[in-house]
Design an enzyme around this catalytic site. Sequence first.
Site, PDB file in Angstrom:
ATOM      1  N   HIS A 238      59.782  27.563  70.422  1.00 27.20           N
ATOM      2  CA  HIS A 238      58.949  26.926  69.447  1.00 27.20           C
ATOM      3  C   HIS A 238      58.693  27.932  68.421  1.00 27.20           C
ATOM      4  CE1 HIS A 238      55.477  24.507  71.884  1.00 27.20           C
ATOM      5  NE2 HIS A 238      56.445  25.375  73.030  1.00 27.20           N
TER       6      HIS A 238
ATOM      7  N   ASN B 153      57.511  29.203  76.337  1.00 29.59           N
ATOM      8  CA  ASN B 153      57.263  28.592  77.991  1.00 29.59           C
ATOM      9  C   ASN B 153      57.679  28.359  79.000  1.00 29.59           C
ATOM     10  OD1 ASN B 153      54.611  29.637  76.166  1.00 29.59           O
ATOM     11  ND2 ASN B 153      54.722  27.690  75.650  1.00 29.59           N
TER      12      ASN B 153
ATOM     13  N   ASP C 184      56.673  19.690  66.060  1.00 29.66           N
ATOM     14  CA  ASP C 184      55.677  19.875  66.913  1.00 29.66           C
ATOM     15  C   ASP C 184      54.249  19.078  66.429  1.00 29.66           C
ATOM     16  OD1 ASP C 184      55.234  21.892  69.773  1.00 29.66           O
ATOM     17  OD2 ASP C 184      53.479  20.501  68.897  1.00 29.66           O
ATOM     18  N   ILE C 185      54.317  18.015  67.119  1.00 32.02           N
ATOM     19  CA  ILE C 185      53.420  16.696  67.278  1.00 32.02           C
ATOM     20  C   ILE C 185      52.102  17.279  67.589  1.00 32.02           C
ATOM     21  CG2 ILE C 185      52.925  16.228  69.540  1.00 32.02           C
ATOM     22  CD1 ILE C 185      53.249  13.455  68.575  1.00 32.02           C
TER      23      ILE C 185
ATOM     24  N   GLY D 290      52.911  28.644  81.308  1.00 29.58           N
ATOM     25  CA  GLY D 290      52.496  27.381  79.630  1.00 29.58           C
ATOM     26  C   GLY D 290      53.332  26.047  79.468  1.00 29.58           C
ATOM     27  N   GLN D 291      54.839  26.511  80.019  1.00 29.12           N
ATOM     28  CA  GLN D 291      55.144  24.821  79.410  1.00 29.12           C
ATOM     29  C   GLN D 291      55.153  23.757  80.670  1.00 29.12           C
ATOM     30  OE1 GLN D 291      59.257  25.625  81.646  1.00 29.12           O
ATOM     31  NE2 GLN D 291      60.429  23.867  80.218  1.00 29.12           N
TER      32      GLN D 291
ATOM     33  N   HIS E  17      62.927  24.811  75.220  1.00 27.18           N
ATOM     34  CA  HIS E  17      63.067  24.385  73.561  1.00 27.18           C
ATOM     35  C   HIS E  17      61.916  25.872  72.721  1.00 27.18           C
ATOM     36  CE1 HIS E  17      58.833  22.958  75.688  1.00 27.18           C
ATOM     37  NE2 HIS E  17      58.665  23.641  74.949  1.00 27.18           N
TER      38      HIS E  17
END
Length: 112
Positions: A100, A85, A29-30, A91-92, A98
């Site tokens: 997390h 999410n 994740d960035i 919270g998407q 995806h």
Amino acid sequence: METLFTKIINREIPANIIYEDDQVLAFHDIAPQAPVHFLVIPKKPIRTLNDLAEEDKALAGHLLLTAQRLAKELGCEEGFRVVMNCNELGGQTVYHIHMHVLGQRQMHWPPG
Ligand code: AMP
């Protein structure tokens, strides 16, 4: 509609890729929320968890097993958290499903 993650799959934007096969891709994740924080995505562009269908059962299992295996490989065998999410209320922000995977710190409950 093409999302950020389709662009990562197609190598149109860079990502720190951990694993790839014909069905799934995993990358860091960035904006990591834990010492280990990576995403596991299907190559098939499914918008939200609500859009997952019966025909995607095997793919969903493959996503989970990939998350489990990579968590172990990245040193999270003692414990980790998997989050998906769904939609704005969940919270998407990227509309390509995806998982997390977060680890190497103590997780708390309830989440924010
Ligand atoms: P969500 O809010 O559940 O939709 O999660 C989207 C995640 O994608 C967030 O944790 C972002 O930090 C992450 N993200 C956004 N852009 C990128 C990128 N280019 N490479 C890796 N992760 C990204």
